[in-house]
Design a protein around this motif. Sequence first.
Motif, mmCIF file in Angstrom:
data_model
loop_
_atom_site.group_PDB
_atom_site.id
_atom_site.type_symbol
_atom_site.label_atom_id
_atom_site.label_comp_id
_atom_site.label_asym_id
_atom_site.label_seq_id
_atom_site.Cartn_x
_atom_site.Cartn_y
_atom_site.Cartn_z
ATOM 1 N N GLU A 108 0.833 -1.212 0.000
ATOM 2 C CA GLU A 108 0.000 0.000 0.000
ATOM 3 C C GLU A 108 0.868 1.263 0.000
ATOM 4 O OE1 GLU A 108 -3.954 1.785 2.306
ATOM 5 O OE2 GLU A 108 -3.041 -0.108 2.947
ATOM 6 N N HIS A 111 2.381 1.615 -3.411
ATOM 7 C CA HIS A 111 1.366 2.134 -4.329
ATOM 8 C C HIS A 111 1.210 3.650 -4.184
ATOM 9 C CE1 HIS A 111 -0.920 -1.888 -5.157
ATOM 10 N NE2 HIS A 111 -0.008 -1.627 -6.080
ATOM 11 N N SER A 115 1.867 6.066 -7.354
ATOM 12 C CA SER A 115 0.804 6.941 -7.870
ATOM 13 C C SER A 115 1.224 8.399 -7.816
ATOM 14 C CB SER A 115 -0.490 6.726 -7.083
ATOM 15 O OG SER A 115 -0.290 6.954 -5.699
ATOM 16 N N PRO A 255 -4.615 1.563 -7.219
ATOM 17 C CA PRO A 255 -6.018 1.892 -7.515
ATOM 18 C C PRO A 255 -6.191 3.383 -7.788
ATOM 19 C CG PRO A 255 -5.711 1.497 -5.165
ATOM 20 C CD PRO A 255 -4.422 1.134 -5.827
ATOM 21 N N ILE A 256 -7.269 3.730 -8.471
ATOM 22 C CA ILE A 256 -7.536 5.134 -8.822
ATOM 23 C C ILE A 256 -7.584 6.025 -7.580
ATOM 24 C CG2 ILE A 256 -9.218 6.702 -9.855
ATOM 25 C CD1 ILE A 256 -7.711 5.007 -11.872
#
Length: 454
Positions: A108, A111, A115, A255-256
């Motif tokens: 996480e 990520h 991002s 994820p978005i």
Amino acid sequence: MREERIDGQETPYWSMGPFKVRLPFIHYRFEWPDYFQGLLMCAVDLAAIPLMTELLGMPFEVALAVVMLNGLFYLLHHLLGDPVVPGWITPAIPLLMAYCAAFPEGPERIHALVSFQLLLGVFAIFIGASGLAHRVVSLIPQAIKSGIIIGAGIAAVMAVFKVDGRFDLYPITITLAVGIAFYVIFSRHFAELKQSNALFNLIGKLGVFPIIVLAIIIAPTVGETNWPTLEWGFSSPDFVTLWNEYTVFGIGFPPIAMFISAIPTVLAAYIVLFGDVLQSRAILEEADQARPDEKIDYSPDRAHMIFGARNSAMSILGPDVTMCGPLWAAMHVVIVERFSQGKKAMYSIFGGAGSFRWGTNTGLLFMPIVTLVQPILGVALALTLLIQGYVSVKIGIMEARSQRDLGIAGIVAAVLATRGATWAFAVGVVLCILVYGRDFFAGEKDKTFVKDQD
């Protein structure tokens, strides 16, 4: 065969759309003094390793792989026509680390970093390709811009002096190294000494290099680190573990929602790095006047596309906490200073900037150099953060145009350093609405600063 430059024109290049391709030994002369300086200055690049091991739990060899990938992408700037020494987005490092630390360690958190860096890269490419850089920044009120830059500087200093931080690990070494560095880089007295003494002038031109050498000696002498254990051969970065456990190849695409949550931190980082773009142009304009024999073409749009591409690529191949910035200010100034002394000192600005970055990349390959500086990487990072903190606070205050701006900026800076970019932007917007109302974007000029006086 090397292509010769005609005085008053640019160094020869191969045109490639907005880019100007220049290769060593063909388009520019290799500058060996800058290359050898780069060999040891790779210590500053290696100082990113403690950050990645601390934030992401990376083993040393995996973090070294990230540093080496970043080093290769540094070469893109001079090879594609951007005459600068690129580096990190140093003032934004504490902001990014605080943002990522809000997520649990593991996939996480990785990520979150991926991002952020991908969004920053794509945004920079869009800004550069469309030529909208100045317009985007002009839409942000001066008080908020001032607060963001000041807050980034305060966060950098806090990262060093927090309880159980780097200062507590190396108090004597950091005190001596940073004290000498500030004297050499910022002191008026030392600036006067450089004018009258060749040795001091040489020390000044070497930037933070003498400080790194000094730290290598001081730290083990005072018992804050062990003496370096030199190893021979070549370094062994672990690209396999990097791509299997720390990139989208192993843990999948973020994820978005991660991209949406990263937007405020991306905007804060962009405000900081745009200041580096302006600083790059100002330094090169002075060099252009000092050396009329070489026309220097610096394009902020081209720079945006290059460091945007670097961030985008690194987010996929090796997410990097230090990010890919447009300028390593300390070394850029050192290179430009030598360039300004004439053709005999440095034939082309591209030769100096390029040779230096070839040198740092070479240094990363040799274990004797890596192991020599490994014990003091934390000191090198602290030195970089404190110098950047000094510069950021100075620049941030000068962004303000009134006493009201300064008041708002102070609160925004404190919120940024303690609660992150999202809260800082929210607080800044509310305060600007309450204080300026309809003049939200315009603010005011009360001529507190000399720069705003007639």
